[in-house]
Design an enzyme around this catalytic site. Structure first.
Site, PDB file in Angstrom:
ATOM      1  N   ASP A 155       0.851  -1.182   0.000  1.00  0.00           N
ATOM      2  CA  ASP A 155       0.000   0.000   0.000  1.00  0.00           C
ATOM      3  C   ASP A 155       0.890   1.236   0.000  1.00  0.00           C
ATOM      4  OD1 ASP A 155      -2.249   1.505  -0.031  1.00  0.00           O
ATOM      5  OD2 ASP A 155      -2.971   0.924   1.954  1.00  0.00           O
ATOM      6  N   ASP A 161      -3.395   7.484  -3.669  1.00  0.00           N
ATOM      7  CA  ASP A 161      -4.674   8.162  -3.898  1.00  0.00           C
ATOM      8  C   ASP A 161      -5.023   9.039  -2.700  1.00  0.00           C
ATOM      9  OD1 ASP A 161      -4.851   5.638  -2.553  1.00  0.00           O
ATOM     10  OD2 ASP A 161      -7.025   5.804  -2.619  1.00  0.00           O
TER      11      ASP A 161
END
Length: 527
Positions: A85, A120
């Site tokens: 991640d 993001d």
């Protein structure tokens, strides 16, 4: 990227994702590993059959200030697929991370990750529409930045979809991300919905995203790690999940089951036969020293997660994922609400469900009325009877399938099956009206269902039978009434047809030969 789909049911699918470090089966949950505090190792993952894990590239980078990046597989002592991640969760938690989208892409390439996520900007649960719109636009901007600097094509890159609970923004985000060629697409910001058990909103978000994304790419739901949700999420088309809940829950003495979460202190004995539970008790785990109890509880939680994923895959293979949803929906009111919301999208599920399955299905009552097979059957009914005949013979559809082979009424069926003036229709508790033309089609003849029901169920089914018979515009209707269901059908047909049109024969008292003779007389008299 190589993503092969082997089997489908509802929107769920069994597939294989190939990465540069190996292959793993989907649906799959990536256990999230804390790179600085690992309580489970490679030996355990191999034993469970976990072939892909996840860690946080941002935390790795922050934990090694000034040091050169090193291969993430070596850091974790894990040679198989590693996903990383980017730090977006930390943005959601703290509002800021000290890294740019370009920097985190470059770092993930340097540590040799197999699946990387761009940085993001999460929408979160509490954002209003204006804020959600901004996060969507910012995520797209960052996606473009990342795509410009990506150099390694052997890494699979994930394109996140944002928008939170604002469904129009979720759909817009998915459309924009679909225009960008990512290997995997993911839906962000679901964690708070799962924590507050707002599964109905979660269902809406998933459907909004899935409808706008490429069907041939894997779909990842960030932060989903409770086995109680796996059947529902897979049924909606989620292929991948990730979670650290197995470890966080173990730290708090929380014990995962497919039906919910238990507190270790409230338990007397383990019903689970996994290796972590089989030779101990809740009390022994709580009294254990040196974090042994926490470790074993984390092991149990992962065993439970992957056992449920195997159960889901087996349900897909057998074509019985809907039945698993029905079963799991009874575990908690929130899951019942989740199932109810999924039912609202039954037509979407029907389009992806195979027309023929390797095994029959179970009809479990009213909750089965919206399953794809039932919707498909109902759509076939209007055109199923090719030739409208003068007399409609309505027979019981009992325990034997196909119905025309029922030992009690088989001779009656044979006597009039090819009669030029007679159409035959069975009344089934599972399916309602079943014209003989559909009697041997899947899954009518392959359904296990109840032979009796309460009055409301019988009444609802009887109305469907009456509606269908009326749609045939018969000159004469002969009903063979058998049991409570037969009496319910008699009542409904009596409301629709005059006595001179409807004749009712008592199937419980008359022999098959007597029924045949009575029918022959009625045909002759009518002629």
């Amino acid at each position: 990227m190589s993503f092969q789909v082997h089997c489908k049911d509802l929107l769920g699918r069994i597939g294989t994702i190939n990465t540069k470090s190996g292959a793993f089966a989907t649906p799959h949950m990536f256990p999230v590993l804390d790179p600085h505090h690992r309580i489970l190792g490679r030996k355990f993952f191999d034993r469970v059959g976990i072939n892909a894990v996840m860690t946080n590239a941002y935390l790795l980078k922050r934990g090694r200030p000034g040091l050169d990046p090193v291969d993430v597989h070596g850091t974790l002592d894990y040679p198989n697929t590693v996903a990383t991640d980017s730090g977006a969760y930390q943005i959601l938690e703290y509002g800021y991370v000290g890294v740019t989208p370009e920097e985190i892409v470059a770092y993930q390439e340097k540590i040799n990750t197999d699946i990387g996520v761009i940085l993001d900007f999460p929408t979160g649960f509490k954002s209003d529409a204006s804020r959600a719109r901004w996060t969507v636009d910012e995520t797209v901007r960052r996606a473009d930045q990342a795509l410009e600097v990506i150099t390694r094509k052997d890494i699979l890159w994930v394109g996140p979809v944002q928008g939170g609970v604002h469904l129009k923004e979720v759909e817009r985000s998915a459309r924009l991300m679909a225009d960008r060629d990512f290997d995997i697409y993911a839906l962000g910001s679901p964690t708070e919905l799962m924590e507050t058990q707002r599964y109905d909103l979660l269902v809406d978000m998933i459907v909004a995203a899935k409808n706008a994304l490429p069907k041939g790419k894997p779909f990842h739901l960030f932060g989903a790690g409770h086995p109680v949700l796996f059947p529902f999420l897979v049924a909606l088309g989620c292929d991948l999940f990730d979670s650290a809940a197995y470890a966080l829950y173990a730290r708090a003495g929380r014990y995962l089951t497919p039906e919910g979460t238990l507190l270790l202190r409230d338990m007397v004995e383990f019903a689970c036969p996994c290796p972590a539970c089989v030779d101990t008790s809740p009390d022994e785990l709580m009294k254990s020293q040196d974090n042994e109890g926490e470790t074993r509880l984390a092991q149990h939680n992962l065993w439970t997660c992957f056992s449920e994923l195997r159960r889901v895959r087996e349900a897909i293979r057998k074509g019985r994922l809907w039945e698993l949803l029905e079963l799991r929906s009874q575990a908690h009111p929130a899951l019942k609400e989740c199932f109810t919301r999924i039912v609202q999208y039954a037509e979407i599920l029907e389009r992806s469900t195979p027309a023929v399955k390797p095994r029959g299905i179970f009809y479990l009552g009213l909750s089965s009325n919206s399953r794809p097979e039932k919707l498909r059957f109902v759509s076939k009914l209007p055109g199923s009877v090719e030739e409208r005949r003068k007399l409609v013979l309505v027979l019981p559809g009992r325990w034997r399938r196909p119905f025309h082979e029922d030992p009690r009424y088989e001779s009656v069926t044979k006597a009039f099956d090819d009669h030029p003036k007679v159409s035959i229709c069975f009344y089934s508790l599972s399916w309602g009206p079943v014209p003989i033309e559909l009697d041997e089609t899947f899954p009518i003849a392959q359904t296990e269902g109840p032979d009796s029901g309460d009055y409301l169920v019988l009444e609802e089914r009887a109305k469907k039978v009456s509606d269908f018979v009326r749609s045939l515009h018969p000159k004469r209707v002969v009903l063979v009434s058998d049991g409570d269901y037969g009496r319910a059908v008699t009542e409904e047909l009596s409301k629709r047809f005059a006595k001179r049109i409807l004749a009712v024969l008592n199937g419980e008292k008359m022999t098959p030969d007597a029924i045949i003779k009575s029918l022959e007389r009625k045909i002759v008299l009518k002629a």
